[in-house]
Design an enzyme around this catalytic site. Structure first.
Site, PDB file in Angstrom:
ATOM      1  N   SER A  72       0.862  -1.181   0.045  1.00  0.00           N
ATOM      2  CA  SER A  72      -0.068  -0.064  -0.073  1.00  0.00           C
ATOM      3  C   SER A  72       1.015   1.315  -0.015  1.00  0.00           C
ATOM      4  CB  SER A  72      -0.909   0.020   1.195  1.00  0.00           C
ATOM      5  OG  SER A  72      -0.236   0.000   2.295  1.00  0.00           O
TER       6      SER A  72
ATOM      7  N   ASP B 221       8.820   9.749 -13.964  1.00  0.00           N
ATOM      8  CA  ASP B 221       9.368   8.873 -12.597  1.00  0.00           C
ATOM      9  C   ASP B 221       9.904   7.640 -13.219  1.00  0.00           C
ATOM     10  OD1 ASP B 221       9.936   8.724 -10.313  1.00  0.00           O
ATOM     11  OD2 ASP B 221       7.890   8.204  -9.387  1.00  0.00           O
TER      12      ASP B 221
ATOM     13  N   LYS C 167      -6.192  -2.638  -7.501  1.00  0.00           N
ATOM     14  CA  LYS C 167      -5.797  -1.603  -6.573  1.00  0.00           C
ATOM     15  C   LYS C 167      -7.229  -0.626  -6.242  1.00  0.00           C
ATOM     16  CE  LYS C 167      -3.089   2.908  -7.142  1.00  0.00           C
ATOM     17  NZ  LYS C 167      -2.494   3.439  -8.181  1.00  0.00           N
TER      18      LYS C 167
END
EC number: 2.7.11.24
Length: 360
Positions: A32, A150, A53
Site C-alpha cells: 500500500s 518517474d 488496486k
C-alpha cells in the site's frame, strides 16, 4: 464495469474493506502507498493472476478527485505490450450518488528491475532487450504527448521471459519532501526537473533510461546523490559543466548563478567510465545522458540506434492514438471530477483476451 452488474462480496484486509466482484478470488495484500492499497487476486473469468488496486479516498479533495480521473484516463488509454494497461475497473456503487470507491485491475507483475539488478549482473544481450522494450514503450507513451516523469527500476516490471512493462506514471507530481535525501526517486531524475531549471520536455524520460541502462551494465547506481546538490555534482563530473548555450536556456537565475560558481569540468570519456561495455552501448549512453535536453536523443531515434539492431523493427514499434488532455487545464469542483470519473468507469470496455496470456 460491464452493463450487467456482477455480484460483489466484502472482506476486510489490512484494516481496509474490499468490496469486489465474485470473479476476483483469493485476495492477498501485496502493498500500500499514499494513493491506495493493492491486492493480488485470481481472476476466475480469465484464469489470470491480477493486481487489484483500491484507490484511497479518491474524492476527498479536488486534487485527489482530479488525480483519480487522470489515473483512470491514462490507464484506459494505454494499449501497448510494454506499458501497463487496464484489465478492469469497477465500483460497488450502483449509482453516481453512492459512488465513492474506485478499484483498478491490471496484470500482476512478478519482479521489477530492481530485483533483477540486485540478483545478477546482466549480459549485454539482456541489457539490449530490456532497454529496447523500455524505449519501445516510451515511444508509444511520448507519441500520446504523455511524459512518465518517474522512470526508475522499481517502476519497470519484468517477467521470467524478460518481457518488460512500464508501470506507475508520474501521475502525482512528487513533493519536494519525497525528493529529499538519499532517495531513488531522485537518482534517475533529469537535472532540469530535479532543479527546476526550465520547462521540461519528454526527454526527461530519456535521461532516466540512460541512468537505468548504465546501472544494468555496471550493477551500480550511476548518480546516487545524497541530496540535490551532491547529485548535480555527480552528474556534472560525468557529463561536464554546461556551456554558455545551455546556460542561456536555464530560466532560473539562481540556478544559472549557482552553476556558474562551480569549477569548470570537462565531459569524461564514457569509454573509460564504462570499461568493458559494448562500444555501441557506450555510444547510446552518450546520446542519452546529454545535459541539454534539446540535444538528447528521442525514444524513436534511440530505437533505430545500432545497439538494437537485432530487435529494431520499424513496423512493430507502434504509436498511440491521440490522447485528449484538455482536462488538465480545467478547474472543476469535486463532484464534477467525480461525475467524469463515474462516466469513465461505466464506459470501460475490457481489452480482448490475449490467447498467449490465457495459456501461460
Amino acid at each position: 464495469m460491464s452493463q450487467e452488474r456482477p455480484t460483489f462480496y466484502r472482506q476486510e484486509l489490512n484494516k481496509t474493506i474490499w468490496e469486489v466482484p465474485e470473479r476476483y478470488q483469493n485476495l492477498s495484500p501485496v502493498g500500500s502507498g499514499a494513493y491506495g492499497s493493492v491486492c493480488a487476486a485470481f481472476d476466475t473469468k480469465t484464469g489470470l493472476r491480477v493486481a487489484v488496486k483500491k484507490l484511497s479516498r479518491p474524492f476527498q479533495s479536488i486534487i485527489h478527485a482530479k488525480r483519480t480521473y487522470r489515473e483512470l484516463r491514462l490507464l484506459k488509454h494505454m494499449k501497448h505490450e510494454n506499458v501497463i494497461g487496464l484489465l478492469d475497473v469497477f465500483t460497488p456503487a450502483r449509482s453516481l450518488e453512492e459512488f465513492n470507491d474506485v478499484y483498478l485491475v491490471t496484470h500482476l507483475m512478478g519482479a521489477d528491475l530492481n530485483n533483477i539488478v540486485k540478483c545478477q549482473k546482466l549480459t549485454d544481450d539482456h541489457v539490449q532487450f530490456l532497454i529496447y522494450q523500455i524505449l519501445r514503450g516510451l515511444k508509444y507513451i511520448h507519441s500520446a504527448d504523455i511524459i512518465h516523469r518517474d522512470l526508475k527500476p522499481s517502476n519497470l516490471a519484468v517477467n521470467e521471459d524478460c518481457e518488460l512493462k512500464i508501470l506507475d506514471f508520474g501521475l502525482a507530481r512528487h513533493t519536494d519532501d519525497e525528493m529529499t535525501g538519499y532517495v531513488a526517486t531522485r537518482w534517475y531524475r533529469a537535472p532540469e526537473i530535479m532543479l527546476n531549471w526550465m520547462h521540461y520536455n519528454q526527454t526527461v524520460d530519456i535521461w532516466s533510461v540512460g541512468c537505468i541502462m548504465a546501472e544494468l551494465l555496471t550493477g551500480r547506481t550511476l548518480f546516487p546523490g545524497t541530496d540535490h546538490i551532491d547529485q548535480l555534482k555527480l552528474i556534472l563530473r560525468l557529463v561536464g559543466t554546461p556551456g554558455a548555450d545551455l546556460l542561456k536556456k536555464i530560466s532560473s537565475e539562481s540556478a544559472r548563478n549557482y552553476i556558474q560558481s562551480l569549477t569548470q569540468m570537462p565531459k569524461m570519456n564514457f569509454a573509460n567510465v564504462f570499461i568493458g561495455a559494448n562500444p555501441l552501448a557506450v555510444d547510446l549512453l552518450e546520446k542519452m545522458l546529454v545535459l541539454d535536453s534539446d540535444k538528447r536523443i528521442t525514444a524513436a531515434q534511440a530505437l533505430a540506434h545500432a545497439y538494437f539492431a537485432q530487435y529494431h523493427d520499424p513496423d512493430d514499434e507502434p504509436v498511440a492514438d491521440p490522447y485528449d488532455q484538455s482536462f488538465e487545464s480545467r478547474d472543476l469542483l469535486i463532484d464534477e471530477w467525480k461525475s467524469l470519473t463515474y462516466d469513465e468507469v461505466v464506459s470501460f470496455v475490457p481489452p480482448p483476451l490475449d490467447q498467449e496470456e490465457m495459456e501461460s
